[in-house]
Design a protein around this motif. Structure first.
Motif, PDB file in Angstrom:
ATOM      1  N   ASP A   1       2.564   6.406   3.969  1.00 36.76           N
ATOM      2  CA  ASP A   1       2.591   4.961   4.224  1.00 36.76           C
ATOM      3  C   ASP A   1       2.094   4.652   5.629  1.00 36.76           C
ATOM      4  O   ASP A   1       1.189   3.844   5.807  1.00 36.76           O
ATOM      5  CB  ASP A   1       4.022   4.411   4.037  1.00 36.76           C
TER       6      ASP A   1
ATOM      7  N   THR B   1      13.816   5.987   4.270  1.00 39.71           N
ATOM      8  CA  THR B   1      12.534   6.453   4.811  1.00 39.71           C
ATOM      9  C   THR B   1      12.683   7.875   5.331  1.00 39.71           C
ATOM     10  O   THR B   1      13.785   8.313   5.670  1.00 39.71           O
ATOM     11  CB  THR B   1      12.047   5.584   6.006  1.00 39.71           C
TER      12      THR B   1
ATOM     13  N   GLY C   1      10.063   5.254   1.940  1.00 41.11           N
ATOM     14  CA  GLY C   1       8.891   5.059   2.796  1.00 41.11           C
ATOM     15  C   GLY C   1       8.622   6.348   3.537  1.00 41.11           C
ATOM     16  O   GLY C   1       9.563   7.069   3.908  1.00 41.11           O
TER      17      GLY C   1
ATOM     18  N   LEU D   1       7.205  -0.155   3.523  1.00 37.82           N
ATOM     19  CA  LEU D   1       7.764   1.186   3.788  1.00 37.82           C
ATOM     20  C   LEU D   1       8.853   1.495   2.758  1.00 37.82           C
ATOM     21  O   LEU D   1      10.060   1.507   3.038  1.00 37.82           O
ATOM     22  CB  LEU D   1       8.333   1.201   5.211  1.00 37.82           C
TER      23      LEU D   1
ATOM     24  N   LEU E   1       6.609   8.253   6.737  1.00 37.30           N
ATOM     25  CA  LEU E   1       5.879   8.172   8.007  1.00 37.30           C
ATOM     26  C   LEU E   1       5.401   9.582   8.379  1.00 37.30           C
ATOM     27  O   LEU E   1       6.146  10.543   8.212  1.00 37.30           O
ATOM     28  CB  LEU E   1       6.768   7.622   9.112  1.00 37.30           C
TER      29      LEU E   1
END
Ligand SMILES: NC(=O)c1ccc[n+]([C@@H]2O[C@H](COP(=O)([O-])OP(=O)(O)OC[C@H]3O[C@@H](n4cnc5c(N)ncnc54)[C@H](OP(=O)(O)O)[C@@H]3O)[C@@H](O)[C@H]2O)c1
Length: 332
Positions: A281, A206, A231, A11, A233
């Motif tokens: 990711d 992230t 990273g 990540l 998400l």
């Protein structure tokens, strides 16, 4: 990462090992949420022990399917508590899977399906100082990532020196720090967050954002974040159920056409579209039944062509209308 048959990745500069699909607990930690078919999938019995059982059941299904990233939040009712009791019951130590939580929203539903307000938001230092000990108390060394919940420019959190220093301190202590974004201006928030610095270092590593075939406007900003080592998400890839067999795209249009041609279900095509993004990711499943999760995970084997990606892009909605429509979804 042990015991997972799923593709894994790192990540970004958080260095956290994750599977490319994760399980989100927004729909599993509290009696009410905004997804479309809860009455069908959860039925009427929403008491705490029933919901805990269901949450444990879903965590078992995810873990045995190889999922090694779980996403929760302080505000998802008792989701952190259900996750903690599952980890204890399954004797899973820190590092068995990667766990991310969020601060900034407070659950105010009092376990009442018909509460006037199910959550309130406050991205202040006081809220961070109040919520971190609760999360740490429940998840302890399992907590690998702590995210600002739905950072916005208006909230001022990305310019709040005191909060940014506290986040940098948390990061120095070994918990990765991230943010999640929501709303029609996600891209602006991501770009602003990329420029944040505390003593020359950006505390964030992230970002979690809503991307799906109806609302893809944040894509280029996520590519920039990914290129700069963050990273990424991806949440709400099924538009809270609208991109499933229950949604408004189930019977006609590009999603249905691609699904029919590929012998897949519409949710699998929608999840595959997110997985195919070069900067994605981890794609989060918000499934509430093992069969939904199984279907979502099957998207890992559905590689869409560039042409199919372009075909699906025809579904894109104007971001403000997409988010207005999401804001109108009932808590049920
Ligand atoms: N601001 C934030 O940081 C934020 C906001 C939202 C979400 N998230 C994260 O993202 C995760 C996923 O988000 P989400 O659950 O809101 O959105 P989603 O993935 O777009 O929608 C998930 C919902 O779609 C339905 N569904 C899923 N698979 C299905 C299938 N195969 N067939 C039919 N229906 C299916 C289920 O709802 P029904 O069964 O009720 O129909 C499920 O709860 C959350 O759990 C959370 O971790 C974060």
């Amino acid at each position: 990462m042990d015991g997972t048959g799923l593709p894994t990745t790192t990540l970004g500069r958080s260095g956290l090992e994750v599977t490319r699909m994760g399980l989100g607990l927004a729909a599993l930690g509290r009696p009410a949420y905004i997804t479309l078919g809860r009455d069908i999938d959860l039925g009427a019995d929403r008491d705490r022990s029933t919901m805990q059982q269901r949450c444990h059941h879903m965590l078992d299904a995810a873990y045995s399917a190889g999922v090694r990233y779980v996403d929760t939040a302080r505000s998802y009712g008792r989701a952190e508590e259900f996750l903690a009791s599952w980890l204890r019951a399954r004797q899973l130590g820190p590092g068995s899977l990667t766990i991310g939580s969020k601060w900034g929203y407070r659950y105010t539903g009092a376990w009442n399906m018909h509460a006037a307000l199910h959550e309130t938001k406050d991205l202040s230092l006081a809220m961070f100082r109040d919520q971190l000990p609760w999360t740490m108390g429940l998840l302890g060394r399992h907590l690998a990532l702590y995210q600002v919940h739905s950072a916005t420019l208006e909230s001022g959190v990305l310019d709040d020196e005191a909060v940014l220093h506290a986040l940098a301190e948390l990061g120095d202590g070994g918990v990765a720090v991230g943010l999640t974004v929501s709303g029609p201006r996600q891209a602006d928030v991501v770009r602003h967050a990329l420029e944040v610095e505390v003593e020359g270092v950006n505390p964030f590593s992230t970002v979690q954002a809503t991307w799906n075939v109806l609302e893809s406007s944040v894509g280029p900003a996520l590519q920039e974040a990914h290129t700069r080592g963050w990273g990424v998400l991806v949440k709400e890839v099924l538009a809270n159920g609208r991109l499933t067999g229950r949604g408004d795209h189930r019977s006609e249009g590009a999603l249905e056409d691609v699904a029919t041609r590929r012998g897949a279900s519409v949710d699998q095509v929608a999840v595959a579209a997110a997985l195919s993004q070069p900067w994605a990711d981890v794609v989060l499943s918000g499934a509430v039944t093992p069969s939904q999760l199984e279907s979502n995970l099957a998207a890992l084997d559905l590689l869409l062509t560039q042409e199919e990606g372009e075909e699906l892009a025809s579904l894109t909605e104007d971001p403000p209308s997409y988010w207005d429509r999401r804001g109108a979804l009932p808590w049920q």
